[in-house]
Design a protein around this motif. Sequence first.
Motif, PDB file in Angstrom:
ATOM      1  N   MET A 139       0.810  -1.223   0.000  1.00 36.23           N
ATOM      2  CA  MET A 139       0.000   0.000   0.000  1.00 36.23           C
ATOM      3  C   MET A 139       0.840   1.267   0.000  1.00 36.23           C
ATOM      4  O   MET A 139       0.343   2.348  -0.330  1.00 36.23           O
ATOM      5  CB  MET A 139      -0.913   0.027   1.229  1.00 36.23           C
ATOM      6  N   GLY A 185       1.223   1.154  -8.276  1.00 36.56           N
ATOM      7  CA  GLY A 185       0.465   0.146  -9.023  1.00 36.56           C
ATOM      8  C   GLY A 185       1.321  -1.023  -9.441  1.00 36.56           C
ATOM      9  O   GLY A 185       0.903  -2.191  -9.369  1.00 36.56           O
ATOM     10  N   ILE A 188       1.830  -3.190  -6.460  1.00 35.93           N
ATOM     11  CA  ILE A 188       0.666  -4.050  -6.204  1.00 35.93           C
ATOM     12  C   ILE A 188       0.662  -5.238  -7.157  1.00 35.93           C
ATOM     13  O   ILE A 188       0.441  -6.391  -6.756  1.00 35.93           O
ATOM     14  CB  ILE A 188      -0.642  -3.241  -6.346  1.00 35.93           C
ATOM     15  N   ALA A 246      -6.575  -6.887  -4.615  1.00 29.89           N
ATOM     16  CA  ALA A 246      -5.831  -5.752  -5.165  1.00 29.89           C
ATOM     17  C   ALA A 246      -6.601  -4.443  -4.958  1.00 29.89           C
ATOM     18  O   ALA A 246      -6.023  -3.412  -4.605  1.00 29.89           O
ATOM     19  CB  ALA A 246      -5.559  -5.973  -6.649  1.00 29.89           C
ATOM     20  N   ILE A 247      -7.922  -4.500  -5.170  1.00 25.84           N
ATOM     21  CA  ILE A 247      -8.736  -3.295  -5.010  1.00 25.84           C
ATOM     22  C   ILE A 247      -8.794  -2.874  -3.543  1.00 25.84           C
ATOM     23  O   ILE A 247      -8.732  -1.681  -3.214  1.00 25.84           O
ATOM     24  CB  ILE A 247     -10.156  -3.517  -5.575  1.00 25.84           C
ATOM     25  N   ILE A 294      -6.482  -3.400  -1.261  1.00 30.71           N
ATOM     26  CA  ILE A 294      -5.182  -2.807  -0.938  1.00 30.71           C
ATOM     27  C   ILE A 294      -5.108  -1.362  -1.417  1.00 30.71           C
ATOM     28  O   ILE A 294      -4.729  -0.451  -0.672  1.00 30.71           O
ATOM     29  CB  ILE A 294      -4.036  -3.630  -1.570  1.00 30.71           C
ATOM     30  N   SER A 295      -5.503  -1.131  -2.678  1.00 36.18           N
ATOM     31  CA  SER A 295      -5.392   0.223  -3.236  1.00 36.18           C
ATOM     32  C   SER A 295      -6.395   1.179  -2.602  1.00 36.18           C
ATOM     33  O   SER A 295      -6.093   2.360  -2.394  1.00 36.18           O
ATOM     34  CB  SER A 295      -5.579   0.190  -4.753  1.00 36.18           C
ATOM     35  N   THR A 296      -7.601   0.665  -2.270  1.00 33.28           N
ATOM     36  CA  THR A 296      -8.613   1.531  -1.654  1.00 33.28           C
ATOM     37  C   THR A 296      -8.197   1.939  -0.244  1.00 33.28           C
ATOM     38  O   THR A 296      -8.315   3.118   0.140  1.00 33.28           O
ATOM     39  CB  THR A 296      -9.975   0.818  -1.607  1.00 33.28           C
ATOM     40  N   SER A 305      -7.058   5.681  -6.802  1.00 37.56           N
ATOM     41  CA  SER A 305      -6.663   4.503  -6.035  1.00 37.56           C
ATOM     42  C   SER A 305      -7.436   3.264  -6.484  1.00 37.56           C
ATOM     43  O   SER A 305      -6.870   2.172  -6.604  1.00 37.56           O
ATOM     44  CB  SER A 305      -6.869   4.750  -4.538  1.00 37.56           C
ATOM     45  N   GLY A 322      -5.767  -0.135  -8.304  1.00 38.08           N
ATOM     46  CA  GLY A 322      -6.004  -1.502  -7.841  1.00 38.08           C
ATOM     47  C   GLY A 322      -6.610  -2.367  -8.910  1.00 38.08           C
ATOM     48  O   GLY A 322      -6.225  -3.539  -9.075  1.00 38.08           O
ATOM     49  N   GLY A 329      -4.438  -5.350 -10.535  1.00 40.90           N
ATOM     50  CA  GLY A 329      -4.868  -6.690 -10.131  1.00 40.90           C
ATOM     51  C   GLY A 329      -5.365  -7.571 -11.241  1.00 40.90           C
ATOM     52  O   GLY A 329      -5.562  -8.786 -11.038  1.00 40.90           O
TER      53      GLY A 329
END
Length: 430
Positions: free
Chosen positions: A48, A320, A323, A359-360, A362-364, A403, A407, A411
């Motif tokens: 992250m 990105g 990730i 993945a989403i 983590i990014s969120t 973000s 993700g 991902g």
Amino acid sequence: MAKPLLQYNKLKYNNPKQKSKRPIPVTEIISMAVETLWSNKLRTGLTMLGVIIGIASVIAITSVGQGVQKGTEQQIQALGPDVLSVFSGSARSGNIRQGTGSSSTLTWDDAKAIAEQAPSAQIVSAYLQRNAQVVYEGQNNSTPVFGTDLNYPVVREIQIQNGRYFNQEELDTSSLVAVIGPTIESNLFNRSDPLGKRIRIRGEAYEVIGVTESKGSQGGMDRDEVVFIPLTTMSARLVGNNALSGVSVNAILIKAGEQLDAVQFQVTNLLRLRHNIYPPQEDDFRITNQADIISTFTNIVGLFTVMIVAIAGISLVVGGIGIANIMLVSVVERTREIGIRKAVGATNSAILNQFLTEAIVISTLGGGIGIGSGILIAFGAANIFKFPFVISLLSVIAGLGLSLSVGLVAGVIPARNAAKLDPITALRSD
């Protein structure tokens, strides 16, 4: 690997025939993704980090840029957005040109001529400025002293909170009277009433007749730490009549309303005629337009903000890629787990959704932390450097959108690789 297997048993995928009839609930997918990420907290945190830095940079820089821009606009507005400033020219010493105002090329008569002969000019004022020691009963303050006419407080929108400004008679007779700012009042008089008391400026006693309302700071300068005296007094006693004729002034202020361009054209031509300036001679004065200053500064801040946001965008791209790399490693590490899940009935779409959701998430989470961090950084900068704290809702929404996009994009490939794994091959892996 037993833990994920139990999770999929809860989803009742034991019968392969049911896998097309019962899709996995979104809440269960998210719950499993969060549990998996929580079990690898260090890896998740490092993953992250890139997103957090990128989003925090976007939010903080956007906020700081807008705050600085708004603060500067407020300061210029305080000076008067419809005011033209005419400054005297720069002196030359050999081939060296000194700064604007170093030559005495403007006079009070120039200001009077502008008021009479420039139809678009609404209010005209002239002033002289020097720094001087202001003394009262042992208290000493080095401050700017302005010699002004009666129109100066109107053009600069200066209000009197106590007492009065000097009048026409005091201007005509070069009276030793002074109007002080709130900072001078505080520094010299320690909250006692200054009216009627005498301050000394370069050895001469001036009676305090008024105190102005606070104007705050501008560009690091305290606009309340000033003293105003009649222009004639300033010229005769502090500066000396150093013009060839009339009273020399540092600048002329012209309130122009909405006709800035017309006033500038009229004033330029009038001063050229009065000063006998003909092409190709250079003007011995300089005119600045507050509206042009605002426009120029806004463009500069805008370009600077775009540049910094672009740099922050690079950080987001790096985040990105981080990730994507971690998710690819995760697919390799969890190959046997994926095989077990498929063996108990998980579909390709279920595996795809699982890894894509991770993945989403983590990014969120990174985006949320980044937005909070960016707001805190911007708030701290606004308090330290004294400019307005501005947070744009658009920048927050854009940060969340970025973000989520990072993700989703990062991902996709790892999730597809996981979904395409052959269950038998996956089960044979170590």
